[in-house]
Design an enzyme around this catalytic site. Structure first.
Site, PDB file in Angstrom:
ATOM      1  N   ARG A  33     -10.798  -0.616  14.535  1.00  0.00           N
ATOM      2  CA  ARG A  33     -10.623   0.063  12.927  1.00  0.00           C
ATOM      3  C   ARG A  33     -11.290  -0.044  12.573  1.00  0.00           C
ATOM      4  O   ARG A  33     -12.796   0.465  12.411  1.00  0.00           O
ATOM      5  CB  ARG A  33      -9.332   0.249  12.820  1.00  0.00           C
ATOM      6  CG  ARG A  33      -8.669   1.237  11.933  1.00  0.00           C
ATOM      7  CD  ARG A  33      -7.407   0.705  12.325  1.00  0.00           C
ATOM      8  NE  ARG A  33      -6.517   0.434  11.434  1.00  0.00           N
ATOM      9  CZ  ARG A  33      -5.169  -0.285  10.840  1.00  0.00           C
ATOM     10  NH1 ARG A  33      -4.303   1.284  10.814  1.00  0.00           N
ATOM     11  NH2 ARG A  33      -5.278  -0.906   9.856  1.00  0.00           N
ATOM     12  N   LYS A  53       0.929  -1.238  -0.442  1.00  0.00           N
ATOM     13  CA  LYS A  53       0.697   0.343   0.261  1.00  0.00           C
ATOM     14  C   LYS A  53       0.844   1.277  -0.011  1.00  0.00           C
ATOM     15  O   LYS A  53       2.138   1.118   0.168  1.00  0.00           O
ATOM     16  CB  LYS A  53      -0.944   0.195   1.022  1.00  0.00           C
ATOM     17  CG  LYS A  53      -0.057  -0.419   2.585  1.00  0.00           C
ATOM     18  CD  LYS A  53      -0.800   0.322   3.524  1.00  0.00           C
ATOM     19  CE  LYS A  53      -0.141   0.054   5.224  1.00  0.00           C
ATOM     20  NZ  LYS A  53      -1.351  -1.059   5.978  1.00  0.00           N
ATOM     21  N   MET A  96      12.075  24.044   4.838  1.00  0.00           N
ATOM     22  CA  MET A  96      11.722  23.380   3.331  1.00  0.00           C
ATOM     23  C   MET A  96      12.780  22.565   2.493  1.00  0.00           C
ATOM     24  O   MET A  96      12.415  21.961   2.048  1.00  0.00           O
ATOM     25  CB  MET A  96      10.786  24.804   2.264  1.00  0.00           C
ATOM     26  CG  MET A  96      10.211  23.184   1.306  1.00  0.00           C
ATOM     27  SD  MET A  96       9.074  24.824   0.628  1.00  0.00           S
ATOM     28  CE  MET A  96       7.757  25.388   1.455  1.00  0.00           C
ATOM     29  N   TYR A 140      16.319  29.386  10.939  1.00  0.00           N
ATOM     30  CA  TYR A 140      14.203  29.642  11.566  1.00  0.00           C
ATOM     31  C   TYR A 140      14.583  29.957  13.482  1.00  0.00           C
ATOM     32  O   TYR A 140      14.974  28.939  13.569  1.00  0.00           O
ATOM     33  CB  TYR A 140      13.595  28.848  11.042  1.00  0.00           C
ATOM     34  CG  TYR A 140      13.352  29.393   9.690  1.00  0.00           C
ATOM     35  CD1 TYR A 140      13.473  30.288   9.053  1.00  0.00           C
ATOM     36  CD2 TYR A 140      13.329  28.516   8.496  1.00  0.00           C
ATOM     37  CE1 TYR A 140      12.470  31.243   7.766  1.00  0.00           C
ATOM     38  CE2 TYR A 140      12.940  28.640   7.137  1.00  0.00           C
ATOM     39  CZ  TYR A 140      12.747  30.021   6.524  1.00  0.00           C
ATOM     40  OH  TYR A 140      13.078  30.715   5.140  1.00  0.00           O
TER      41      TYR A 140
END
Ligand SMILES: *Cc1c(COP(=O)(O)O)cnc(C)c1O
Length: 375
Positions: free
Chosen positions: A146, A49, A316, A263
């Protein structure tokens, strides 16, 4: 403008690449054989998957098919259609079941739905008798809450009409062999299974296979172990690393005590420091949570034979590494550094970012150049 030849431009484009992911298909096949061996007699399927946990179903599925894997699990019908094109003869199960009116899509590609509710089973029934529909699996819930039919659903429902090819359940705590939930789920599956007698059963994911023979039933469903993730924190890792994820040093710079990095100025420099700025970031799937502050240590990378820490926040497209301890000239602009790989385990990278190997692998970005070897 210069008159560079097409060849020059093409080699310059190679030289310009900033992140790369290498997937060792041979290791995936060896890992599948290892898990198959541990399954000791049960059939070993492969869970592919989410594009084979982010690593590329187009490459992974044919490699596993060739190695003898005959049953694959995906999450959705769309994934199933892609895998069908790669493995024409394989048995394919769709774990998330069937959405209303989606039944014909399953028949078209020979996808077996894993039915997990009375509604799904009821809408499949007329379809199953009126066409050459594929067989189904029944998912029974044994305590995870689930997906899955409850015990009471099974009583209310005549499963014989559906003639399921598999009855399965999923373990909530398989990565902790001491958790009492494992034995409880096992007992529940054994009880529920008596209602669908003669149907092959499946319970174990990667970690479940390590829980012992009783958990293996007829079919096991490893995913993460195939891709090199450690199935259980409590057992030695039986599988080998599969991915190498690398970034390139864009610049090496000096910083002085009192300077800050990145940052938010979260990380203050305490000594005269050399920083290697690597052209990879969270857009490539390098977890932002792997950054470090003055109070929190972060992830490590492997540069020129040594482990070095990430400094400050992950941006990023960029990460800062402290390469002060490396010999002069050992880290230069253009050098590749290992962010995940044989020396920086995917489980360690995950732990440093407060997550699990699954999320790291699924999250590796499309920007990285991909290559495959072995298989
Ligand atoms: C994802 C999944 C698996 C594979 O689990 P791993 O922990 O990756 O081995 C097996 N069964 C089901 C139902 C799943 O959703």
């Amino acid at each position: 403008m210069t008159d560079a030849s097409a060849e020059d431009v093409s080699s310059a484009r190679d030289a310009a690449s900033a992140t790369r992911l290498t997937v060792d298909l041979g290791a995936i096949v060896r890992n599948w054989r290892t898990m198959s061996g541990l399954a000791a007699g049960a059939e070993c399927a492969a869970v592919v998957k989410a594009d084979a946990y982010g690593l590329g179903a187009e490459a992974v599925v044919p490699a596993l098919s060739k190695a003898g894997c005959g049953t694959f699990f995906v999450a959705t019908a769309a994934e199933g259609s892609r895998v069908r094109a790669l493995a024409p003869d394989a048995i394919l199960y769709v774990l998330d079941g069937v959405f209303p009116n989606a039944e014909p899509a399953f028949a078209a590609d020979g996808l077996r739905p894993v039915l997990s509710s009375i509604e799904q089973a009821e809408s499949w029934m007329p379809f199953a008798v009126s066409t050459d529909a594929p067989p189904v699996a029944l998912h029974v819930d044994t305590g995870m809450n689930r997906l899955g039919l409850n015990a009471s659903d099974l009583v209310a429902f005549d499963t014989e009409q559906l003639a399921p090819a598999l009855v399965m359940s999923h373990l909530a705590c398989a990565d902790d062999p001491h958790h009492p939930k494992n034995a409880a789920q096992l007992r529940t599956l054994e009880t529920l299974r008596a209602r669908v007698s003669g149907v092959p059963a499946s319970l174990a994911n990667s970690a479940g296979i390590l829980l012992g023979e009783a958990f293996r039933f007829d079919l096991v469903r490893p995913g993460i172990a195939l891709y090199g993730g450690r199935p259980s924190r409590f057992a030695a890792n039986p599988v080998e690393p599969v991915v190498t994820f690398e970034g390139r040093i864009a610049q090496v710079r000096s910083a002085a005590p009192g300077d800050t990095v990145g940052y938010g100025a979260m990380r203050t420099i305490r000594r005269s420091t050399r920083l290697a700025i690597v052209a990879a970031g969270y857009a490539d799937g390098y977890m932002r949570a792997g950054g470090s502050s003055d109070t929190r240590t972060g992830a490590m990378a492997f540069v020129a034979g040594r482990h070095v820490p990430v400094m400050g926040r992950v941006s990023m497209d960029l990460i800062a590494l402290d390469v002060t301890e490396l010999p002069d000239g050992a880290a230069r602009a253009g050098d590749w550094v290992e962010l995940i790989g044989p020396n920086v385990g995917v489980d360690d990278a995950a732990a440093a970012a407060g997550t699990i190997s699954y999320e790291i692998l699924c999250g590796i970005g499309r920007r990285a150049e991909r290559s495959y070897r072995g298989g």
